[in-house]
Write a protein that holds these residues in place. Structure first.
Motif, mmCIF file in Angstrom:
data_model
loop_
_atom_site.group_PDB
_atom_site.id
_atom_site.type_symbol
_atom_site.label_atom_id
_atom_site.label_comp_id
_atom_site.label_asym_id
_atom_site.label_seq_id
_atom_site.Cartn_x
_atom_site.Cartn_y
_atom_site.Cartn_z
ATOM 1 N N VAL A 152 -6.414 4.581 5.326
ATOM 2 C CA VAL A 152 -7.323 4.415 6.899
ATOM 3 C C VAL A 152 -5.602 4.466 7.788
ATOM 4 O O VAL A 152 -5.300 4.644 8.742
ATOM 5 C CB VAL A 152 -6.689 2.934 6.612
ATOM 6 C CG1 VAL A 152 -7.044 2.174 7.503
ATOM 7 C CG2 VAL A 152 -8.263 3.177 5.688
ATOM 8 N N GLY A 183 -6.093 3.332 -0.534
ATOM 9 C CA GLY A 183 -6.427 2.434 1.006
ATOM 10 C C GLY A 183 -5.345 3.365 2.037
ATOM 11 O O GLY A 183 -5.771 2.474 3.224
ATOM 12 N N THR A 186 1.061 -1.014 0.277
ATOM 13 C CA THR A 186 -0.301 -0.140 0.052
ATOM 14 C C THR A 186 1.478 0.745 0.451
ATOM 15 O O THR A 186 1.441 1.702 1.730
ATOM 16 C CB THR A 186 -0.789 -0.209 1.206
ATOM 17 O OG1 THR A 186 -1.739 -1.431 1.398
ATOM 18 C CG2 THR A 186 -1.744 1.393 1.615
ATOM 19 N N VAL A 227 -5.582 -4.364 4.265
ATOM 20 C CA VAL A 227 -6.098 -3.275 3.596
ATOM 21 C C VAL A 227 -4.783 -3.332 2.057
ATOM 22 O O VAL A 227 -6.123 -3.006 1.326
ATOM 23 C CB VAL A 227 -5.450 -1.553 4.199
ATOM 24 C CG1 VAL A 227 -5.443 -0.623 3.282
ATOM 25 C CG2 VAL A 227 -5.874 -1.733 5.023
#
Length: 421
Positions: free
Chosen positions: A231, A228, A222, A261
């Motif tokens: 987060v 994402g 990520t 994620v």
């Protein structure tokens, strides 16, 4: 906006001025705050260039995450041997930018066309800043723009260029999403499959490591600018014990729950693919702008849901939005506008404010929510508009057939005005 004679010189003048400034920035006559975006060319690309010239792909370098035909882009500065590698690359990027401008100016002529697409390109590239010339994505975007414009009358050319572009950087495969069912789809898709297979065989035979990018791309996580990543930008404010590190060529979040994620992001991409498949099966009305509108929507979806939203990805969206707005019948004006705003915000977060993004401070988090929020809004709106324009609704019996037939005939008509040389 009409294609009046006065708008073309104005567009060219603005293009020439803004691109002159971009060139002065990448050759460091002017310097901008933040990281040096040109180091990818002078260090990473140049290193790959040396490896490729030795007869092998950079198969031991995890940052090589590109399909095999990308080697042509990396080797292209050899066309200008009188310049150093980085300078030659910037000049070639500038020439590809000029090619897109020329294609859009040519395509904007005639009935049913407009110059709005030209202005999207003229404005969009400088909104991204020096990143536009410091990555090879402008070359890929030029291929994609040429493919969509030529494909209005020549589906085989669309298929061939889409396949070539896909082996440059994968995403141009999505250019085939909106071809009209029947003969056009058969011609475009079979040509694309044949060209892609031929190029893959040629590349694998020419040098070892042509497919090494598949493993490196699979293992990415990520990235800090992705949807994402929001987060973890928020979680950091509440004591999340993760970190940001250079990983597989980009700055990624590493730590608790990151694999989850990343998996969810892949799941969102699968959902996006599912929506495109349903749309493709349900769509009945294919106008002259539908291939461009569908390609723009598809790339928006996969960019927004990606585990990595690198700044240069915005260039793909700007180029496709520009093609959409060449056609007067396209309804993608608002999504294109949102993409332009998101492109401007992208330059604010990279390179200008990248330090804030990496540390997840208030400025960085705000910029990331704003940019990614704009992409989400553009994606949802583009999906809604594409569905509304192509999928028949609840109308009286027989009305769908009567309404769909003219659009299908427009898309397949050999008399459709040419939009590319």
């Amino acid at each position: 906006m009409t294609g009046s004679s006065g708008t073309r010189p104005a567009a060219f003048a603005v293009w020439a001025l803004t691109r002159s400034v971009l060139l002065l920035c990448v050759v460091k006559v002017f310097t901008l705050p933040g990281p040096d975006v040109t180091s990818d060319v002078s260090v990473i690309y140049h290193g790959w260039y040396d490896v490729l010239r030795s007869g092998s792909y950079p198969q031991s370098d995890v940052t090589w995450q590109y399909p095999p035909v990308a080697a042509l882009a990396i080797l292209s500065p050899a066309l200008l041997p009188f310049l150093d590698y980085a300078s030659a690359f910037f000049v070639l990027a500038f020439l590809c930018d000029a090619l897109v401008l020329g294609l859009l100016l040519y395509a904007g002529r005639g009935s049913g066309r407009r110059t709005a697409g030209v202005w999207v390109w003229v404005a969009g590239v400088p909104l991204l800043g020096t990143t536009a010339y410091a990555r090879y994505d402008v070359m890929v975007t030029a291929v994609a723009v040429a493919a969509l414009l030529a494909g209005v009358r020549r589906p085989r050319v669309l298929g061939a260029l889409a396949a070539f572009g896909a082996l440059l950087k994968v995403w141009p495969a999505l250019l085939l999403a909106g071809t009209a069912p029947g003969r056009r789809t058969r011609l475009a898709w079979t040509t694309a499959a044949g060209v892609a297979l031929g190029l893959l065989v040629l590349c694998t035979a020419a040098a070892p490591g042509a497919l090494a990018f598949l493993g490196f791309q699979r293992d990415r996580g990520t990235e800090v600018e992705s949807l994402g990543a929001l987060v973890f930008h928020v979680a950091r404010q509440f004591g999340w014990q993760g970190r940001v590190e250079l990983h597989y060529g980009s700055l990624e979040f590493l730590g608790p729950h990151v694999p989850l994620v990343s998996t969810l992001a892949l799941g969102l991409s699968v959902v996006a693919f599912g929506w495109l498949l349903v749309w493709r099966l349900r769509a009945r009305t294919f106008g002259v702008s539908t291939p461009a509108d569908a390609a723009f929507t598809a790339v928006l979806l996969f960019t927004t849901t990606s585990r990595v939203i690198s700044p240069q990805y915005m260039l793909w969206l700007v180029g496709l939005a520009a093609v959409c707005l060449v056609f007067r019948e396209s309804r993608m004006v608002w999504p294109a506008g949102l993409v332009l705003v998101a492109t401007g915000v992208t330059q604010l977060e990279f390179p200008l404010g990248f330090g804030h993004v990496v540390t997840s401070d208030a400025t960085g988090v705000t910029l990331m929510f704003l940019r990614n929020g704009l992409l989400v809004a553009a994606s949802l709106l583009a999906c809604a508009l594409l569905w509304r324009e192509t999928v028949p609704g609840r109308t009286p019996q027989g009305a769908d057939a009567a309404g769909a037939a003219p659009a299908l005939s427009r898309a397949d008509s050999p008399d459709t005005p040419a939009s590319a040389p």
